[in-house]
Design a protein around this motif. Sequence first.
Motif, PDB file in Angstrom:
ATOM      1  N   VAL A   1       1.042  -1.140  -0.112  1.00 40.54           N
ATOM      2  CA  VAL A   1      -0.031  -0.029   0.092  1.00 40.54           C
ATOM      3  C   VAL A   1       0.701   1.350   0.114  1.00 40.54           C
ATOM      4  N   LYS A   2       0.702   2.106  -1.121  1.00 39.73           N
ATOM      5  CA  LYS A   2       1.551   3.283  -1.139  1.00 39.73           C
ATOM      6  C   LYS A   2       1.410   4.212   0.041  1.00 39.73           C
ATOM      7  N   GLU A   3       0.273   4.352   0.378  1.00 40.51           N
ATOM      8  CA  GLU A   3       0.140   5.260   1.540  1.00 40.51           C
ATOM      9  C   GLU A   3       0.929   4.862   2.950  1.00 40.51           C
ATOM     10  N   ASN A   4       1.052   3.607   2.954  1.00 39.36           N
ATOM     11  CA  ASN A   4       2.025   3.033   4.034  1.00 39.36           C
ATOM     12  C   ASN A   4       3.366   3.350   3.837  1.00 39.36           C
ATOM     13  N   THR A   5       3.719   3.092   2.679  1.00 38.31           N
ATOM     14  CA  THR A   5       5.169   3.244   2.525  1.00 38.31           C
ATOM     15  C   THR A   5       5.570   4.725   2.601  1.00 38.31           C
ATOM     16  N   ASP A   6       4.696   5.464   1.987  1.00 40.99           N
ATOM     17  CA  ASP A   6       5.182   6.956   1.833  1.00 40.99           C
ATOM     18  C   ASP A   6       5.099   7.494   3.208  1.00 40.99           C
ATOM     19  N   SER A   7       4.169   6.723   3.992  1.00 38.84           N
ATOM     20  CA  SER A   7       4.284   7.526   5.592  1.00 38.84           C
ATOM     21  C   SER A   7       5.460   7.082   6.290  1.00 38.84           C
ATOM     22  N   ALA A   8       6.031   5.961   6.001  1.00 40.90           N
ATOM     23  CA  ALA A   8       7.319   5.288   6.557  1.00 40.90           C
ATOM     24  C   ALA A   8       8.358   6.323   6.107  1.00 40.90           C
ATOM     25  N   ASN A   9       8.673   6.356   4.824  1.00 43.06           N
ATOM     26  CA  ASN A   9       9.537   7.009   4.004  1.00 43.06           C
ATOM     27  C   ASN A   9       9.689   8.565   4.790  1.00 43.06           C
ATOM     28  N   LYS A  10       8.793   9.044   5.024  1.00 37.84           N
ATOM     29  CA  LYS A  10       8.843  10.407   5.734  1.00 37.84           C
ATOM     30  C   LYS A  10       9.658  10.593   6.943  1.00 37.84           C
ATOM     31  N   LEU A  11       9.819   9.402   7.399  1.00 41.30           N
ATOM     32  CA  LEU A  11      10.495   9.222   8.667  1.00 41.30           C
ATOM     33  C   LEU A  11      12.143   8.792   8.360  1.00 41.30           C
ATOM     34  N   GLY A  12      12.528   8.731   7.050  1.00 47.59           N
ATOM     35  CA  GLY A  12      13.745   8.296   6.880  1.00 47.59           C
ATOM     36  C   GLY A  12      13.884   6.622   6.381  1.00 47.59           C
ATOM     37  N   ILE A  13      12.897   5.956   6.457  1.00 47.85           N
ATOM     38  CA  ILE A  13      12.823   4.567   6.239  1.00 47.85           C
ATOM     39  C   ILE A  13      12.734   4.242   4.940  1.00 47.85           C
ATOM     40  N   HIS A  14      13.909   3.458   4.482  1.00 42.02           N
ATOM     41  CA  HIS A  14      13.780   3.012   3.072  1.00 42.02           C
ATOM     42  C   HIS A  14      12.421   2.099   2.771  1.00 42.02           C
ATOM     43  N   VAL A  15      12.021   2.347   1.442  1.00 45.61           N
ATOM     44  CA  VAL A  15      10.841   1.413   1.473  1.00 45.61           C
ATOM     45  C   VAL A  15      10.778   0.879  -0.011  1.00 45.61           C
ATOM     46  N   TRP A  16       9.904  -0.337  -0.098  1.00 43.49           N
ATOM     47  CA  TRP A  16       9.738  -0.992  -1.342  1.00 43.49           C
ATOM     48  C   TRP A  16       8.186  -1.250  -1.490  1.00 43.49           C
ATOM     49  N   ASN A  17       7.690  -0.319  -2.191  1.00 45.58           N
ATOM     50  CA  ASN A  17       6.122  -0.409  -2.298  1.00 45.58           C
ATOM     51  C   ASN A  17       5.844  -1.693  -3.466  1.00 45.58           C
ATOM     52  N   LEU A  18       5.710  -2.596  -2.972  1.00 44.75           N
ATOM     53  CA  LEU A  18       5.676  -3.959  -3.894  1.00 44.75           C
ATOM     54  C   LEU A  18       4.362  -4.068  -4.429  1.00 44.75           C
ATOM     55  N   ILE A  19       4.278  -4.418  -5.972  1.00 42.05           N
ATOM     56  CA  ILE A  19       3.016  -4.180  -6.523  1.00 42.05           C
ATOM     57  C   ILE A  19       2.472  -5.608  -6.602  1.00 42.05           C
ATOM     58  N   PRO A  20       1.457  -6.210  -6.090  1.00 38.06           N
ATOM     59  CA  PRO A  20       1.067  -7.522  -6.226  1.00 38.06           C
ATOM     60  C   PRO A  20       0.577  -7.986  -7.526  1.00 38.06           C
ATOM     61  N   GLY A  21       1.074  -8.857  -8.050  1.00 36.80           N
ATOM     62  CA  GLY A  21       0.843  -9.773  -9.290  1.00 36.80           C
ATOM     63  C   GLY A  21       1.770  -9.410 -10.379  1.00 36.80           C
ATOM     64  N   LYS A  22       2.404  -8.127 -10.005  1.00 37.37           N
ATOM     65  CA  LYS A  22       3.839  -7.926 -10.929  1.00 37.37           C
ATOM     66  C   LYS A  22       5.017  -8.205 -10.322  1.00 37.37           C
ATOM     67  N   GLU A  23       5.074  -7.925  -8.981  1.00 35.30           N
ATOM     68  CA  GLU A  23       6.290  -8.200  -8.064  1.00 35.30           C
ATOM     69  C   GLU A  23       6.074  -9.076  -6.953  1.00 35.30           C
ATOM     70  N   ASP A  24       7.009  -9.800  -6.407  1.00 36.64           N
ATOM     71  CA  ASP A  24       7.044 -11.022  -5.466  1.00 36.64           C
ATOM     72  C   ASP A  24       7.922 -10.787  -4.333  1.00 36.64           C
ATOM     73  N   VAL A  25       7.604 -11.157  -3.229  1.00 38.48           N
ATOM     74  CA  VAL A  25       8.523 -10.814  -1.833  1.00 38.48           C
ATOM     75  C   VAL A  25      10.086 -11.448  -2.210  1.00 38.48           C
ATOM     76  N   THR A  26       9.700 -12.774  -3.077  1.00 37.23           N
ATOM     77  CA  THR A  26      10.977 -13.486  -3.365  1.00 37.23           C
ATOM     78  C   THR A  26      11.925 -12.678  -4.080  1.00 37.23           C
TER      79      THR A  26
END
Length: 202
Positions: free
Chosen positions: A168-193
Amino acid sequence: MIKNIIFDFGDIFINLDKQATYREMTRLGVTKISDEMIAVYHQYEKGLMTTDEFINFYHDKFGIEKEDLLNAWNAVLLDFPKKRLDFLKEVSASKKYRLFLLSNTNDLHIKWVQNAVGPEFYSEFKSSFEQFYLSHEINFRKPDSEIYEFVLNENNLIAEETLFVDDVKENTDSANKLGIHVWNLIPGKEDVTELFTKNKIN
């Protein structure tokens, strides 16, 4: 250098059909999602409302039977591919990173997951993490900044050394504002593996 990885759960490890509950609720006669319903859902997800209170809200307001509501509510949850568990166990066994789970979830959903995957699978999954944070147990939910600050502070993590994986981009955007690196994974196109091929992690 990334030393810590925080993972979401839904659509990262377990597959979701995010429209399924809406479809099932429509079938039960609930065709409009009101602000009150969203507020109740958020309260339940933060653990500020019991499961009985949550079920009674829908029963009293719409006359929905408990069994019908449970089926509709859990319809969002699909399968948990074993390849993702195997991948997680490999990363955990490497001891290269501190691993954390941070999920917006609730009592009904997590119990359904435990039953669906079985105790051994669930135990292997949970034990792969140093900490296993579920929103209804810690009384915070994403994307509120407090939930990320809580995880950082509780575990003495440095934001710049931490990667957060969420669909969820809203979640990664919020974390990124704190300086956390993020991966906004797109289900169906990307996989955690694909974690290490999609991200520049030392």
